[in-house]
Design an enzyme around this catalytic site. Structure first.
Site, PDB file in Angstrom:
ATOM      1  N   THR A  94      15.059   3.288  40.629  1.00 31.40           N
ATOM      2  CA  THR A  94      14.230   2.545  39.684  1.00 31.40           C
ATOM      3  C   THR A  94      15.029   1.325  39.225  1.00 31.40           C
ATOM      4  OG1 THR A  94      13.203   4.583  38.921  1.00 31.40           O
ATOM      5  CG2 THR A  94      12.950   2.650  37.518  1.00 31.40           C
ATOM      6  N   LYS A 169       6.360   1.201  38.648  1.00 33.14           N
ATOM      7  CA  LYS A 169       7.280   2.188  38.071  1.00 33.14           C
ATOM      8  C   LYS A 169       7.564   1.858  36.592  1.00 33.14           C
ATOM      9  CE  LYS A 169      10.323   5.504  37.817  1.00 33.14           C
ATOM     10  NZ  LYS A 169      10.333   6.895  38.122  1.00 33.14           N
ATOM     11  N   LYS A 237      18.046   2.433  30.743  1.00 37.82           N
ATOM     12  CA  LYS A 237      18.126   1.294  31.680  1.00 37.82           C
ATOM     13  C   LYS A 237      16.724   0.806  32.062  1.00 37.82           C
ATOM     14  CE  LYS A 237      18.157   2.897  35.741  1.00 37.82           C
ATOM     15  NZ  LYS A 237      17.166   3.367  36.717  1.00 37.82           N
TER      16      LYS A 237
HETATM   17  P1  NAP Z   1      22.097  10.440  39.380  1.00 39.61           P
HETATM   18  O1  NAP Z   1      21.972  11.910  39.480  1.00 39.61           O
HETATM   19  O2  NAP Z   1      22.905   9.859  38.298  1.00 39.61           O
HETATM   20  O3  NAP Z   1      22.652   9.925  40.809  1.00 39.61           O
HETATM   21  C1  NAP Z   1      22.926   8.576  41.024  1.00 39.61           C
HETATM   22  C2  NAP Z   1      23.409   8.406  42.448  1.00 39.61           C
HETATM   23  O4  NAP Z   1      23.684   7.026  42.696  1.00 39.61           O
HETATM   24  C3  NAP Z   1      24.703   9.164  42.744  1.00 39.61           C
HETATM   25  O5  NAP Z   1      24.655   9.641  44.066  1.00 39.61           O
HETATM   26  C4  NAP Z   1      25.754   8.064  42.597  1.00 39.61           C
HETATM   27  O6  NAP Z   1      26.945   8.320  43.303  1.00 39.61           O
HETATM   28  C5  NAP Z   1      25.016   6.896  43.207  1.00 39.61           C
HETATM   29  N1  NAP Z   1      25.551   5.587  42.813  1.00 39.61           N
HETATM   30  C6  NAP Z   1      25.484   5.012  41.595  1.00 39.61           C
HETATM   31  N2  NAP Z   1      26.067   3.804  41.623  1.00 39.61           N
HETATM   32  C7  NAP Z   1      26.505   3.607  42.889  1.00 39.61           C
HETATM   33  C8  NAP Z   1      27.190   2.557  43.543  1.00 39.61           C
HETATM   34  N3  NAP Z   1      27.549   1.443  42.896  1.00 39.61           N
HETATM   35  N4  NAP Z   1      27.496   2.722  44.855  1.00 39.61           N
HETATM   36  C9  NAP Z   1      27.156   3.831  45.510  1.00 39.61           C
HETATM   37  N5  NAP Z   1      26.499   4.866  44.944  1.00 39.61           N
HETATM   38  C10 NAP Z   1      26.181   4.761  43.648  1.00 39.61           C
HETATM   39  O7  NAP Z   1      20.658   9.745  39.284  1.00 39.61           O
HETATM   40  P2  NAP Z   1      19.236  10.270  39.792  1.00 39.61           P
HETATM   41  O8  NAP Z   1      18.595  11.040  38.703  1.00 39.61           O
HETATM   42  O9  NAP Z   1      19.384  10.840  41.142  1.00 39.61           O
HETATM   43  O10 NAP Z   1      18.459   8.876  39.848  1.00 39.61           O
HETATM   44  C11 NAP Z   1      18.637   7.953  40.914  1.00 39.61           C
HETATM   45  C12 NAP Z   1      17.628   6.822  40.734  1.00 39.61           C
HETATM   46  O11 NAP Z   1      16.296   7.369  40.746  1.00 39.61           O
HETATM   47  C13 NAP Z   1      17.769   6.069  39.403  1.00 39.61           C
HETATM   48  O12 NAP Z   1      17.446   4.717  39.577  1.00 39.61           O
HETATM   49  C14 NAP Z   1      16.736   6.762  38.511  1.00 39.61           C
HETATM   50  O13 NAP Z   1      16.300   5.923  37.464  1.00 39.61           O
HETATM   51  C15 NAP Z   1      15.647   7.072  39.507  1.00 39.61           C
HETATM   52  N6  NAP Z   1      14.785   8.237  39.200  1.00 39.61           N
HETATM   53  C16 NAP Z   1      15.282   9.383  38.649  1.00 39.61           C
HETATM   54  C17 NAP Z   1      14.426  10.438  38.387  1.00 39.61           C
HETATM   55  C18 NAP Z   1      14.912  11.743  37.792  1.00 39.61           C
HETATM   56  O14 NAP Z   1      14.076  12.529  37.293  1.00 39.61           O
HETATM   57  N7  NAP Z   1      16.188  12.048  37.810  1.00 39.61           N
HETATM   58  C19 NAP Z   1      13.068  10.339  38.695  1.00 39.61           C
HETATM   59  C20 NAP Z   1      12.607   9.174  39.287  1.00 39.61           C
HETATM   60  C21 NAP Z   1      13.466   8.132  39.537  1.00 39.61           C
HETATM   61  P3  NAP Z   1      28.080   9.275  42.679  1.00 39.61           P
HETATM   62  O15 NAP Z   1      27.723  10.672  43.091  1.00 39.61           O
HETATM   63  O16 NAP Z   1      29.334   8.796  43.270  1.00 39.61           O
HETATM   64  O17 NAP Z   1      28.058   9.079  41.175  1.00 39.61           O
END
Ligand code: NAP
Length: 285
Positions: A94, A169, A237
């Site tokens: 997102t 979104k 964010k």
């Molecule tokens: P998360 O659990 O915090 O995971 C984030 C992922 O991104 C991790 O694998 C992290 O790697 C990686 N990452 C972050 N910065 C990076 C960089 N500079 N280079 C390479 N890898 C990087 O987040 P999430 O919940 O999966 O969410 C991911 C995205 O989907 C976000 O944009 C969020 O807003 C969106 N989203 C989330 C949900 C939800 O319910 N969780 C639902 C819809 C959309 P590391 O393992 O090394 O930290």
């Protein structure tokens, strides 16, 4: 032949990668924290790349699911070093519409197509392959990769040109902010009256005020369990992006602003990595 890789194996990416692998279409994975990728790679029997560049050299369809705008752009820049012309990059993170357009422009110089395809449905939807996906970009590119997207999402809607997936979104995230305020406030009101919380959640979930958040986070939040889920720092964010977009079209978003401020307080108190249902902390006595 389409060969698929995914970058970002966080709360959402783990389930997405697993569903791609179960469907037999996943070739390679990459995660910044290597251990996560190695563990999942062993489980799924797929190649674990040591960098985005290495992944891009192995596949021609690349999914991203990382945290923030700057992360998406950093990875897209890295991909340009090795990515094959004719590949497709699909960003499920997102981020802002502006970032989607920037990513598309960077990749277009390498003759690579880009779709912004953010999702909704939470970690549960990612794990079960039942996400809703809102897509911006060329419809012909979407149709080319649709069978792959269908391993992760049950509702895939093409919205319009690049950036419109992310704009959609933002609409979702504004709604989610209001729902979070409504559910946490109402449940705190119930708790203050010592009502039986599980029964309250059960009956209201089946009526007109029922919603996904109440159903999936109601019981845990009233038990003081705010395990992510969806980290509130990530929704924060999103709301910053929504407020900027609101300003640009002269639409005030008071619920989003209040929720952003509440999240800021929770982040200052050390709850940024908790699920967004931690807003309940600010409502209960
Ligand atoms: P998360 O659990 O915090 O995971 C984030 C992922 O991104 C991790 O694998 C992290 O790697 C990686 N990452 C972050 N910065 C990076 C960089 N500079 N280079 C390479 N890898 C990087 O987040 P999430 O919940 O999966 O969410 C991911 C995205 O989907 C976000 O944009 C969020 O807003 C969106 N989203 C989330 C949900 C939800 O319910 N969780 C639902 C819809 C959309 P590391 O393992 O090394 O930290």
């Amino acid at each position: 032949m389409l060969q698929v890789g995914i970058i970002g194996l966080g709360a959402m990416g783990q389930g997405m990668a697993t569903n791609l692998a179960k469907a037999g279409v996943l070739t390679a994975i990459y995660n910044r924290t290597t251990e996560k990728a190695q563990l999942l790679g062993q489980k799924l029997g797929v190649f674990v790349a040591i960098s985005p560049e290495e992944l891009a050299s192995q596949v021609n369809v690349i999914f991203l699911c990382v945290s923030r705008d700057c992360d998406v752009l950093e990875i897209v820049q890295a991909l340009t070093k090795t990515i094959q012309a004719g590949s497709v990059v699909i960003d499920m993170s997102t981020v802002s519409s502006h970032t989607a357009k920037q990513a598309a422009a960077i990749l277009a110089k390498k003759n690579v197509d880009f779709l912004d395809a953010p999702v909704s449905g939470g970690v549960e939807g990612a794990n079960s392959g039942q996400l809703a996906m809102m897509v911006g970009g060329d419809v012909a590119v979407l149709e080319k990769v649709r069978p792959i997207l269908e391993t992760m999402a049950t509702r895939i809607v093409h919205i319009g040109q690049t950036g419109t997936g992310q704009a959609t979104k933002a609409v979702n995230q504004i709604m989610a902010a209001g729902i979070n305020q409504a559910v946490t406030e109402a449940l705190a009101f119930a708790q203050a009256q010592n009502l039986p919380m599980n029964k309250i959640i059960e009956v209201i979930s089946g009526g007109a005020a029922g919603n996904w958040f109440l159903q999936h986070r109601g019981v845990t939040m009233t038990q003081g369990n705010y395990q992510a889920g969806f980290k509130l720092a990530l929704h924060h964010k999103d709301l910053v992006i929504c407020e900027q977009m609101g300003e640009s079209v002269d639409v005030p978003l008071p619920l989003s602003t209040q929720t952003r401020l509440d999240y800021e307080q929770l982040m200052t108190d050390g709850f940024g990595d908790c699920d967004i249902s931690a807003l309940y902390r600010l409502k209960v006595k």
